[in-house]
Every structure is written in C-alpha cells, then in structure tokens.
Design a protein around this motif. Structure first.
Motif, PDB file in Angstrom:
ATOM      1  N   HIS A 286       0.864  12.496   0.675  1.00  0.00           N
ATOM      2  CA  HIS A 286      -0.064  12.400   1.801  1.00  0.00           C
ATOM      3  C   HIS A 286      -1.243  11.521   1.404  1.00  0.00           C
ATOM      4  CE1 HIS A 286      -3.144  13.645   4.759  1.00  0.00           C
ATOM      5  NE2 HIS A 286      -2.096  13.789   5.552  1.00  0.00           N
ATOM      6  N   GLY A 287      -1.629  10.632   2.306  1.00  0.00           N
ATOM      7  CA  GLY A 287      -2.733   9.745   1.995  1.00  0.00           C
ATOM      8  C   GLY A 287      -3.135   8.911   3.196  1.00  0.00           C
ATOM      9  N   ARG A 288      -3.998   7.943   2.924  1.00  0.00           N
ATOM     10  CA  ARG A 288      -4.449   7.007   3.967  1.00  0.00           C
ATOM     11  C   ARG A 288      -3.831   5.664   3.646  1.00  0.00           C
ATOM     12  NH1 ARG A 288      -7.733   7.448   8.002  1.00  0.00           N
ATOM     13  NH2 ARG A 288      -8.806   5.660   8.910  1.00  0.00           N
ATOM     14  N   TRP A 289      -3.156   5.070   4.637  1.00  0.00           N
ATOM     15  CA  TRP A 289      -2.347   3.892   4.406  1.00  0.00           C
ATOM     16  C   TRP A 289      -2.826   2.722   5.258  1.00  0.00           C
ATOM     17  CZ3 TRP A 289       0.348   5.495   0.413  1.00  0.00           C
ATOM     18  CH2 TRP A 289       0.654   6.850   0.329  1.00  0.00           C
ATOM     19  N   LYS A 290      -2.560   1.506   4.773  1.00  0.00           N
ATOM     20  CA  LYS A 290      -3.018   0.276   5.434  1.00  0.00           C
ATOM     21  C   LYS A 290      -1.828  -0.499   5.977  1.00  0.00           C
ATOM     22  CE  LYS A 290      -6.033  -3.746   4.605  1.00  0.00           C
ATOM     23  NZ  LYS A 290      -5.152  -4.700   5.302  1.00  0.00           N
ATOM     24  N   ILE A 291      -2.007  -1.085   7.145  1.00  0.00           N
ATOM     25  CA  ILE A 291      -0.974  -1.910   7.769  1.00  0.00           C
ATOM     26  C   ILE A 291      -1.212  -3.368   7.407  1.00  0.00           C
ATOM     27  CG2 ILE A 291       0.046  -2.632   9.968  1.00  0.00           C
ATOM     28  CD1 ILE A 291      -0.846   0.024  11.144  1.00  0.00           C
TER      29      ILE A 291
END
Length: 364
Positions: free
Chosen positions: A68-73
C-alpha cells in the motif's frame, strides 16, 4: 469504464499501454476510475491497483507482494493511494492481470462492498498466480542459506580471480536432484531453518548420507543455517546476491553498469534456483521488489556436521535393508544437537570450508 468490460478487451488495453520513460513512472489504464487500474512500468512489469485503504491479506505470499502506498502516473502530476500487486514482465502475465481484474469486478470492487471483503474472495486466485511468479518463502530461505556458503567459498579465493569460475562450478543447488555444493569428492548439503536449533526436514536418506547416485562422492557434510524474518537489521535475499556480485567484480573493469560474464552466469544460476513450476529470483529486475524485501537474521552460528561420523545417530540405508521400504521415500525431521563430539560439528565452519576448498584448488 463499464463493469461489463470483457477479458479480451482488458488484455488488449493492457498490451497497448505505452511504456513510461522514467523508472518511477507508470502508464495506467483505469477500468473503474480511481478504483481499479492496470498499469505498466518502465521495465514492462504489470501492476494491479486497488484504490482505498490498506488491505490485510491472509496468506504469506500475498502479503509479500501486496504493497500500500501513494503512486504516480506517467507524464502527470496525478498521484493516488492504493494497494498494488506487481507481476513480472513476461507476456503471459498480461492475461493473468486481466483475469484478476475481472475477478475483482465480480467480487464487487467499486460497489458498496468493503474492499477487504473483495480481496478475501479473490485472494485464493491471487495466491495461485503469485506462486508461479516468485519464489516461495521456503525457497528463499534455502537460497539465502546456500548463498551464505557460496560467499565463504569465494572469500577463500578472494585474491585469486582465476579461481572464481571454479568456485561457481562447485555450486549445484540450483539444479534439481544435485548436491548443493561439490568440492572434489566432498559434498555439502545446506539446510536452512527458521528455528533456534538445527531442526530440518529430510526427504530421502540420500540427503544425509553418501549416496551411489553421486559416483564421485566419498564424503558428505551438512551445513545447518538458522534464519528468521525480522523487521529491522538482518539481510534480504537481494542484499546477499549483491554482495556476491561485488565480490565477482573486484578488480574487473566493466562499462557503465553492465555485468561481467561471470556475474551474468551467477545471476542466471540464481534465477534457476527453485524454478520448477515457478519463476526464480531475477536480481536484474527484482532487487527492489517488495516480494523480496523480507529481512532475515541468524538464529545461531551455522554448524558444519560430518554426516559419516559413527556418533551421528540418524536413519541410514542399512536401517531399512530387508524391509519393504524405499529409502528415497523416507521422510522425517532431523534434530541435530549443538555438539555431537569434540570434532563434530566443526569448531569454525568458515575455517573448515576455507581449508577444504583451498586444499582442493591447491592454493597455499
């Protein structure tokens, strides 16, 4: 995107995704906007994203892969919070990712149903998929144990680069049906355990005694290694592999970050370990993968046992001679004491292995 999207369309959309230029970026196809997405990374690995709160898998292999984490496009300032599963870049994992997405939709992702319940339904399928995409815990422990031994063998000839290839020849554990290490007429079997004692599962008497299936074998030794998972400190499988790569590069000039032929050979052998029915560990693409981020500490100093010692009280072929029993089918748990006698196990396993290999290679 409609929940009625077909499996075939998902495969097509995923295959058509562009490959981002930056390592940290990904191209994402949202099946359900900011809820369920499929993505492709710069290394062409496939990702499945489930947006929402942190999830808690029930099985060990899914826990290793779910992050689980924060992801970039890619090429965007957009970021999102989600649980991610990463699959390898091989072409057959594209339809697998699409299949998992379809099953998540069937289980109710994007509806009022709690995301944790959705995962619970799909987790058995996800577990089966991951079992074929990465080494299992038992294989990781076994591989780390063998590589710890390989490190010591390489250290024994650290100042003799011409002998490094011969040392790699001695490692056979990545091949099914072979001894883990063969040093002339002496074989080494490496057994890893998560316990505090030298307790190991034995499958067939050939694992613990000299066996005729290995014609040149005259002596068998067992190296007992204790490894337990920890949160901090310790070492990961990628850590151990990288240390060996560093040993194999000492004094060797190479272009940029390219691997030398000897390093390539070592990495290929590592990848073959435990590969029957599943993928092995590919250090070139998976060194930062969460699946291999577990750290291990030693539960005891490795112990090197002489298996032909008369005081080694174990089952042997002679114990079942005349019985309707196939020795290779016998399975039992071996519980070796810390001390059998003054010579067994070896007082210092590293010194013993170093002396053995230097004598065999005629290195003074």
């Amino acid at each position: 995107m409609s929940e009625s999207i077909s499996f075939e369309e998902l495969c097509s959309r995923l295959e058509d995704l562009g490959t981002p230029a930056k390592t940290e970026d990904r191209s994402v196809y949202w099946i359900l906007p900011m809820t369920l997405g499929l993505a492709k990374t710069a290394s062409a690995r496939v990702e499945v994203f489930m947006c929402g709160q942190k999830l808690f898998p029930r099985t060990a292999i899914v826990r290793r892969h779910l992050e689980h984490g924060r992801w970039k496009i890619a090429e965007s300032a957009d970021e999102f919070d989600a649980s991610r599963v990463v699959l390898p870049s091989a072409p057959h994992f594209v339809p697998l990712a699409a299949f998992l997405a379809v099953e998540l939709i069937k289980a109710g992702i994007g509806t009022r149903r709690p995301l944790q319940e959705v995962l619970n339904d799909v987790e058995p399928l996800l577990e089966l998929a991951l079992l074929r995409s990465a080494l299992g815990e038992e294989h990781i422990l076994g591989l780390v144990g063998e590589l710890i031994c390989l490190e010591t063998l390489l250290d024994a000839v650290a100042n003799r680069p011409e002998a490094w290839s011969a040392v790699l020849d001695m490692w056979r554990g990545y091949e099914a049906g072979q001894r883990d290490f063969v040093i002339g007429s002496t074989s080494l079997e490496i057994k890893s355990t998560q316990l505090e004692s030298s307790t190991h599962a034995i499958s067939g008497m050939h694992q613990v005694e000299v066996d005729e299936r290995y014609p040149s074998e005259e002596r068998l030794m067992l190296l007992s290694v204790g490894l337990a998972p920890v949160i901090q400190e310790g070492q990961t499988l990628p850590d151990v592999v990288q240390r060996i790569l560093n040993r194999l590069s000492a004094g060797v000039t190479k272009a940029n970050d390219e691997f030398t032929p000897l390093q390539q050979r070592f990495l290929d052998d590592v990848y073959r370990y435990g590969g029957t029915g599943s993928r092995g560990y590919d250090h070139r693409t998976e060194s930062t993968s969460k699946a291999y981020s577990t750290r291990y500490r030693s539960t005891f100093t490795p112990r090197l046992y002489e298996m032909e010692d008369e005081q080694m009280l174990i089952l042997r072929h002679q114990d079942v001679d005349g019985l309707f029993v196939r020795p290779s089918s016998v399975q039992y748990t071996l519980e070796l004491p810390n001390l059998i006698n003054g010579m067994n196990p070896a007082a210092n396993w590293k010194h013993s292995v170093t002396a053995m290999i230097r004598k065999y290679l005629n290195i003074l």
